[in-house]
Design a protein around this motif. Structure first.
Motif, PDB file in Angstrom:
ATOM      1  N   LYS A  16      62.806  35.973  23.810  1.00  0.00           N
ATOM      2  CA  LYS A  16      61.629  36.222  24.334  1.00  0.00           C
ATOM      3  C   LYS A  16      61.362  34.940  25.055  1.00  0.00           C
ATOM      4  O   LYS A  16      60.786  35.237  26.336  1.00  0.00           O
ATOM      5  N   ALA A  17      61.386  33.782  24.839  1.00  0.00           N
ATOM      6  CA  ALA A  17      60.963  32.663  25.620  1.00  0.00           C
ATOM      7  C   ALA A  17      61.894  32.595  26.837  1.00  0.00           C
ATOM      8  O   ALA A  17      61.486  31.991  27.948  1.00  0.00           O
ATOM      9  N   LYS A  22      62.399  33.043  32.385  1.00  0.00           N
ATOM     10  CA  LYS A  22      63.623  33.330  33.348  1.00  0.00           C
ATOM     11  C   LYS A  22      64.704  32.491  33.375  1.00  0.00           C
ATOM     12  O   LYS A  22      65.485  32.133  34.214  1.00  0.00           O
ATOM     13  N   LYS A  23      64.722  31.643  32.291  1.00  0.00           N
ATOM     14  CA  LYS A  23      65.831  30.323  32.280  1.00  0.00           C
ATOM     15  C   LYS A  23      66.773  31.033  31.242  1.00  0.00           C
ATOM     16  O   LYS A  23      67.024  30.597  29.971  1.00  0.00           O
ATOM     17  N   PHE A  24      67.550  31.572  31.610  1.00  0.00           N
ATOM     18  CA  PHE A  24      68.832  32.369  30.875  1.00  0.00           C
ATOM     19  C   PHE A  24      69.854  32.717  31.556  1.00  0.00           C
ATOM     20  O   PHE A  24      69.688  33.177  32.969  1.00  0.00           O
ATOM     21  N   SER A  89      74.985  35.539  35.308  1.00  0.00           N
ATOM     22  CA  SER A  89      76.044  35.440  34.261  1.00  0.00           C
ATOM     23  C   SER A  89      76.985  34.254  34.694  1.00  0.00           C
ATOM     24  O   SER A  89      77.289  34.022  36.021  1.00  0.00           O
ATOM     25  N   ILE A  90      77.709  33.711  33.577  1.00  0.00           N
ATOM     26  CA  ILE A  90      78.669  32.896  33.962  1.00  0.00           C
ATOM     27  C   ILE A  90      79.726  33.319  32.925  1.00  0.00           C
ATOM     28  O   ILE A  90      79.443  33.786  31.889  1.00  0.00           O
ATOM     29  N   PRO A 116      70.965  22.304  26.327  1.00  0.00           N
ATOM     30  CA  PRO A 116      70.654  23.458  27.088  1.00  0.00           C
ATOM     31  C   PRO A 116      71.600  24.542  26.200  1.00  0.00           C
ATOM     32  O   PRO A 116      71.158  25.701  26.422  1.00  0.00           O
ATOM     33  N   ILE A 117      72.703  24.448  25.885  1.00  0.00           N
ATOM     34  CA  ILE A 117      73.530  25.297  25.380  1.00  0.00           C
ATOM     35  C   ILE A 117      74.313  24.815  24.108  1.00  0.00           C
ATOM     36  O   ILE A 117      74.862  23.623  24.325  1.00  0.00           O
ATOM     37  N   SER A 118      74.407  25.336  22.984  1.00  0.00           N
ATOM     38  CA  SER A 118      75.128  24.859  21.654  1.00  0.00           C
ATOM     39  C   SER A 118      76.524  25.623  21.635  1.00  0.00           C
ATOM     40  O   SER A 118      76.614  26.540  22.208  1.00  0.00           O
ATOM     41  N   THR A 119      77.333  25.059  20.869  1.00  0.00           N
ATOM     42  CA  THR A 119      78.615  25.370  20.750  1.00  0.00           C
ATOM     43  C   THR A 119      78.421  26.919  20.038  1.00  0.00           C
ATOM     44  O   THR A 119      79.265  27.632  20.596  1.00  0.00           O
ATOM     45  N   ILE A 120      77.804  27.024  19.082  1.00  0.00           N
ATOM     46  CA  ILE A 120      77.715  28.136  18.272  1.00  0.00           C
ATOM     47  C   ILE A 120      77.148  29.346  19.335  1.00  0.00           C
ATOM     48  O   ILE A 120      77.619  30.470  19.180  1.00  0.00           O
TER      49      ILE A 120
END
Length: 160
Positions: A16-17, A22-24, A89-90, A116-120
């Motif tokens: 939701k956040a 819009k940071k996704f 998308s990437i 900003p991104i985790s391995t999991i």
């Protein structure tokens, strides 16, 4: 794999956040397929396991009848609050490389804020993973008591 049906869980709040800010970025356009379990279906499975002698010492996978792409699942969840995730998308492999590089740096520098991104997350959002409920169906007679559309409708009703 994911329990859904309420907006109170941590993953829903994070998604939701992301929709609000819009940071996704989707990984592989969100096409990874996943199994999910509505909280009422999980409760039903727990009740069956607690009351059925054949469940003793066993491990069961529990899931809804439907499988979803991550993009479809999350967009429908968030639409219950009139929210939508961005569509950018990437490639998943790029996200996995970034996560595998950034997590050790975060740890080494003792940065308290989450990377900003985790391995999991990189692996979970770029790889299909579904569960077979055949064992619990055959052993305990499990069948989901709520389908996806009814679960979404209940979330919308709860918002009113």
């Amino acid at each position: 794999r994911m329990i859904w049906g309420t907006t109170a869980n941590h993953l829903y709040k994070s998604m939701k956040a992301a929709a609000v800010s819009k940071k996704f970025l989707w990984l592989n356009n969100g096409i990874a397929v996943t199994s999910v379990t509505h909280v009422l279906n999980l409760a039903h499975a727990i009740e069956l396991a607690a009351t059925h002698k054949a469940a003793a010492g066993q491990i069961f996978h529990v899931a809804d009848a439907e499988e979803h792409t991550l993009q479809s699942f999350w967009q429908q969840q968030l639409q219950t609050e009139q929210l939508q995730l961005p569509t950018a998308s990437i490639p998943g492999w790029i996200a996995r490389v970034i996560a595998n590089c950034i997590e050790p740096v975060w740890h080494l520098l003792r940065i308290k804020k989450a990377p900003p991104i985790s391995t999991i997350a990189a692996y979970s959002f770029s790889t299909s993973f579904t569960l077979s409920t055949e064992k619990i169906q055959q052993t305990l007679g499990y069948h989901p008591i709520l389908n996806f559309d009814a679960g979404i409708a209940a979330m919308i009703k709860d918002k009113r």
